[in-house]
Design a protein around this motif. Structure first.
Motif, PDB file in Angstrom:
ATOM      1  N   ARG A  13       1.027  -1.150  -0.073  1.00  0.00           N
ATOM      2  CA  ARG A  13      -0.102   0.184  -0.045  1.00  0.00           C
ATOM      3  C   ARG A  13       0.802   1.373  -0.069  1.00  0.00           C
ATOM      4  NH1 ARG A  13      -4.532  -2.474   4.100  1.00  0.00           N
ATOM      5  NH2 ARG A  13      -5.880  -2.900   2.410  1.00  0.00           N
ATOM      6  N   ALA A  14       1.939   1.186   0.758  1.00  0.00           N
ATOM      7  CA  ALA A  14       2.817   2.444   0.724  1.00  0.00           C
ATOM      8  C   ALA A  14       3.326   2.598  -0.761  1.00  0.00           C
ATOM      9  CB  ALA A  14       4.118   2.135   1.852  1.00  0.00           C
ATOM     10  N   LEU A  15       3.826   1.520  -1.076  1.00  0.00           N
ATOM     11  CA  LEU A  15       4.377   1.405  -2.568  1.00  0.00           C
ATOM     12  C   LEU A  15       3.406   2.079  -3.739  1.00  0.00           C
ATOM     13  CD1 LEU A  15       6.586   0.876  -4.608  1.00  0.00           C
ATOM     14  CD2 LEU A  15       5.649  -1.562  -4.720  1.00  0.00           C
ATOM     15  N   GLN A  16       2.109   1.521  -3.446  1.00  0.00           N
ATOM     16  CA  GLN A  16       1.072   2.228  -4.215  1.00  0.00           C
ATOM     17  C   GLN A  16       1.102   3.625  -4.097  1.00  0.00           C
ATOM     18  OE1 GLN A  16      -2.857   0.612  -3.611  1.00  0.00           O
ATOM     19  NE2 GLN A  16      -3.617   1.560  -5.540  1.00  0.00           N
ATOM     20  N   GLU A  17       0.917   4.050  -3.037  1.00  0.00           N
ATOM     21  CA  GLU A  17       0.733   5.550  -2.657  1.00  0.00           C
ATOM     22  C   GLU A  17       1.971   6.460  -3.342  1.00  0.00           C
ATOM     23  OE1 GLU A  17      -0.062   6.921   1.475  1.00  0.00           O
ATOM     24  OE2 GLU A  17      -1.296   5.214   1.550  1.00  0.00           O
ATOM     25  N   TRP A  18       3.249   5.797  -3.091  1.00  0.00           N
ATOM     26  CA  TRP A  18       4.347   6.549  -3.882  1.00  0.00           C
ATOM     27  C   TRP A  18       4.326   6.356  -5.305  1.00  0.00           C
ATOM     28  CZ3 TRP A  18       8.460   4.756  -7.212  1.00  0.00           C
ATOM     29  CH2 TRP A  18       9.334   5.714  -7.065  1.00  0.00           C
ATOM     30  N   LEU A  19       3.850   5.265  -5.863  1.00  0.00           N
ATOM     31  CA  LEU A  19       3.484   5.123  -7.355  1.00  0.00           C
ATOM     32  C   LEU A  19       2.557   6.164  -8.112  1.00  0.00           C
ATOM     33  CD1 LEU A  19       4.126   1.482  -7.979  1.00  0.00           C
ATOM     34  CD2 LEU A  19       5.776   3.339  -8.548  1.00  0.00           C
ATOM     35  N   ASP A  20       1.596   6.395  -6.980  1.00  0.00           N
ATOM     36  CA  ASP A  20       0.345   7.182  -7.528  1.00  0.00           C
ATOM     37  C   ASP A  20       1.046   8.603  -7.569  1.00  0.00           C
ATOM     38  OD1 ASP A  20      -1.592   5.345  -7.984  1.00  0.00           O
ATOM     39  OD2 ASP A  20      -2.343   5.608  -5.823  1.00  0.00           O
ATOM     40  N   TRP A  21       1.890   8.984  -6.664  1.00  0.00           N
ATOM     41  CA  TRP A  21       2.377  10.562  -6.671  1.00  0.00           C
ATOM     42  C   TRP A  21       3.348  10.335  -7.646  1.00  0.00           C
ATOM     43  CZ3 TRP A  21       7.654  11.786  -6.205  1.00  0.00           C
ATOM     44  CH2 TRP A  21       7.998  13.221  -5.606  1.00  0.00           C
ATOM     45  N   GLN A  22       4.156   9.420  -8.200  1.00  0.00           N
ATOM     46  CA  GLN A  22       4.980   9.687  -9.279  1.00  0.00           C
ATOM     47  C   GLN A  22       4.313   9.838 -10.380  1.00  0.00           C
ATOM     48  OE1 GLN A  22       8.166   9.810  -9.869  1.00  0.00           O
ATOM     49  NE2 GLN A  22       9.172   9.175  -7.894  1.00  0.00           N
ATOM     50  N   LEU A  23       2.955   9.125 -10.561  1.00  0.00           N
ATOM     51  CA  LEU A  23       2.258   9.369 -11.650  1.00  0.00           C
ATOM     52  C   LEU A  23       1.662  10.628 -11.925  1.00  0.00           C
ATOM     53  CD1 LEU A  23       1.097   7.862 -14.001  1.00  0.00           C
ATOM     54  CD2 LEU A  23      -0.652   6.896 -12.987  1.00  0.00           C
ATOM     55  N   ARG A  24       1.359  11.261 -10.661  1.00  0.00           N
ATOM     56  CA  ARG A  24       0.726  12.716 -10.890  1.00  0.00           C
ATOM     57  C   ARG A  24       1.575  13.581 -11.171  1.00  0.00           C
ATOM     58  NH1 ARG A  24      -1.736  10.544  -5.966  1.00  0.00           N
ATOM     59  NH2 ARG A  24      -0.261  11.762  -4.585  1.00  0.00           N
ATOM     60  N   GLN A  25       2.911  13.388 -10.657  1.00  0.00           N
ATOM     61  CA  GLN A  25       4.173  14.325 -11.141  1.00  0.00           C
ATOM     62  C   GLN A  25       4.387  14.004 -12.554  1.00  0.00           C
ATOM     63  OE1 GLN A  25       5.775  16.232  -8.752  1.00  0.00           O
ATOM     64  NE2 GLN A  25       4.093  15.764  -7.573  1.00  0.00           N
ATOM     65  N   THR A  26       4.496  13.059 -12.858  1.00  0.00           N
ATOM     66  CA  THR A  26       4.788  12.996 -14.514  1.00  0.00           C
ATOM     67  C   THR A  26       3.580  13.552 -15.532  1.00  0.00           C
ATOM     68  OG1 THR A  26       6.104  10.818 -13.879  1.00  0.00           O
ATOM     69  CG2 THR A  26       5.198  10.826 -16.370  1.00  0.00           C
ATOM     70  N   ARG A  27       2.432  13.232 -14.849  1.00  0.00           N
ATOM     71  CA  ARG A  27       1.343  13.604 -15.780  1.00  0.00           C
ATOM     72  C   ARG A  27       1.421  15.190 -15.688  1.00  0.00           C
ATOM     73  NH1 ARG A  27      -3.245   9.503 -13.893  1.00  0.00           N
ATOM     74  NH2 ARG A  27      -2.644   7.806 -15.894  1.00  0.00           N
ATOM     75  N   GLY A  28       1.812  15.781 -14.608  1.00  0.00           N
ATOM     76  CA  GLY A  28       1.868  17.251 -14.475  1.00  0.00           C
ATOM     77  C   GLY A  28       2.854  17.781 -15.328  1.00  0.00           C
ATOM     78  N   ARG A  29       4.180  17.066 -15.244  1.00  0.00           N
ATOM     79  CA  ARG A  29       5.233  17.733 -16.200  1.00  0.00           C
ATOM     80  C   ARG A  29       4.736  17.535 -17.811  1.00  0.00           C
ATOM     81  NH1 ARG A  29       8.601  20.924 -17.082  1.00  0.00           N
ATOM     82  NH2 ARG A  29      10.578  20.295 -17.941  1.00  0.00           N
ATOM     83  N   ILE A  30       4.098  16.446 -17.859  1.00  0.00           N
ATOM     84  CA  ILE A  30       3.544  16.282 -19.387  1.00  0.00           C
ATOM     85  C   ILE A  30       2.968  17.399 -19.729  1.00  0.00           C
ATOM     86  CG2 ILE A  30       2.265  14.964 -20.767  1.00  0.00           C
ATOM     87  CD1 ILE A  30       3.305  12.447 -19.568  1.00  0.00           C
ATOM     88  N   ARG A  31       1.884  17.941 -18.887  1.00  0.00           N
ATOM     89  CA  ARG A  31       0.786  19.053 -19.405  1.00  0.00           C
ATOM     90  C   ARG A  31       1.745  20.199 -19.332  1.00  0.00           C
ATOM     91  NH1 ARG A  31      -2.466  16.312 -15.503  1.00  0.00           N
ATOM     92  NH2 ARG A  31      -1.656  17.428 -13.756  1.00  0.00           N
ATOM     93  N   GLU A  32       2.939  20.602 -18.666  1.00  0.00           N
ATOM     94  CA  GLU A  32       3.782  21.709 -18.623  1.00  0.00           C
ATOM     95  C   GLU A  32       4.460  21.604 -20.002  1.00  0.00           C
ATOM     96  OE1 GLU A  32       6.112  21.734 -15.487  1.00  0.00           O
ATOM     97  OE2 GLU A  32       4.641  21.519 -13.815  1.00  0.00           O
ATOM     98  N   LEU A  33       5.134  20.583 -20.502  1.00  0.00           N
ATOM     99  CA  LEU A  33       5.701  20.406 -21.968  1.00  0.00           C
ATOM    100  C   LEU A  33       4.826  20.919 -22.851  1.00  0.00           C
ATOM    101  CD1 LEU A  33       8.310  17.630 -20.909  1.00  0.00           C
ATOM    102  CD2 LEU A  33       8.678  19.988 -21.033  1.00  0.00           C
ATOM    103  N   GLU A  34       3.701  20.227 -22.656  1.00  0.00           N
ATOM    104  CA  GLU A  34       2.483  20.255 -23.899  1.00  0.00           C
ATOM    105  C   GLU A  34       2.280  21.795 -23.999  1.00  0.00           C
ATOM    106  OE1 GLU A  34       0.307  16.085 -23.838  1.00  0.00           O
ATOM    107  OE2 GLU A  34      -0.204  17.642 -22.712  1.00  0.00           O
ATOM    108  N   ALA A  35       2.010  22.311 -23.158  1.00  0.00           N
ATOM    109  CA  ALA A  35       1.572  23.901 -22.684  1.00  0.00           C
ATOM    110  C   ALA A  35       2.774  24.750 -23.547  1.00  0.00           C
ATOM    111  CB  ALA A  35       1.344  24.476 -21.443  1.00  0.00           C
TER     112      ALA A  35
END
Length: 128
Positions: A13-35
């Motif tokens: 569960r801790a690993l899953q929370e960390w991976l969810d955080w990583q995925l949110r960070q990655t998706r945010g960076r993708i949105r920034e680069l697309e902009a």
């Protein structure tokens, strides 16, 4: 499990929370680069429109292409004062071709400017 160790389920569960955080960070960076890419493309479009030269694919129907000169002169290299004489329709002339008159082409050849080896303007002009 009473010995105080962390269960395997808690670790996952801790690993899953960390991976969810990583995925949110990655998706945010993708949105920034697309902009950023959209802004850069808009900037390039503004620069093209400011130059007033439509790209070939942006030309409107009925718009004429620039006239191809009969003769041209092209600087041969970086830092060299020599120029090469071309016919206006020569594919080897490059982007730096300056339109000149027939008389200017003849004068340049007489003054020692080399003729293009591809389009042979000296032959077409009847130059010595």
């Amino acid at each position: 499990m009473s010995d105080g160790s962390i269960s395997r389920l808690d670790k996952l569960r801790a690993l899953q929370e960390w991976l969810d955080w990583q995925l949110r960070q990655t998706r945010g960076r993708i949105r920034e680069l697309e902009a950023q890419e959209r802004q850069q493309e808009e900037q390039r479009a503004r620069e093209r429109s400011e130059r007033g030269k439509p790209r070939v694919e942006e030309r409107r129907r009925g718009e004429r292409r620039p006239r191809i000169p009969d003769w041209g002169i092209d600087d041969i290299g970086v830092g060299t004062p020599r120029s090469e004489v071309h016919r206006g329709d020569c594919f080897a002339a490059g982007k730096r071709l300056r339109a000149i008159s027939r008389e200017q082409a003849l004068a340049a050849l007489v003054d020692g400017a080399p003729p293009c080896g591809v389009c042979r303007p000296d032959t077409a002009l009847g130059a010595p």
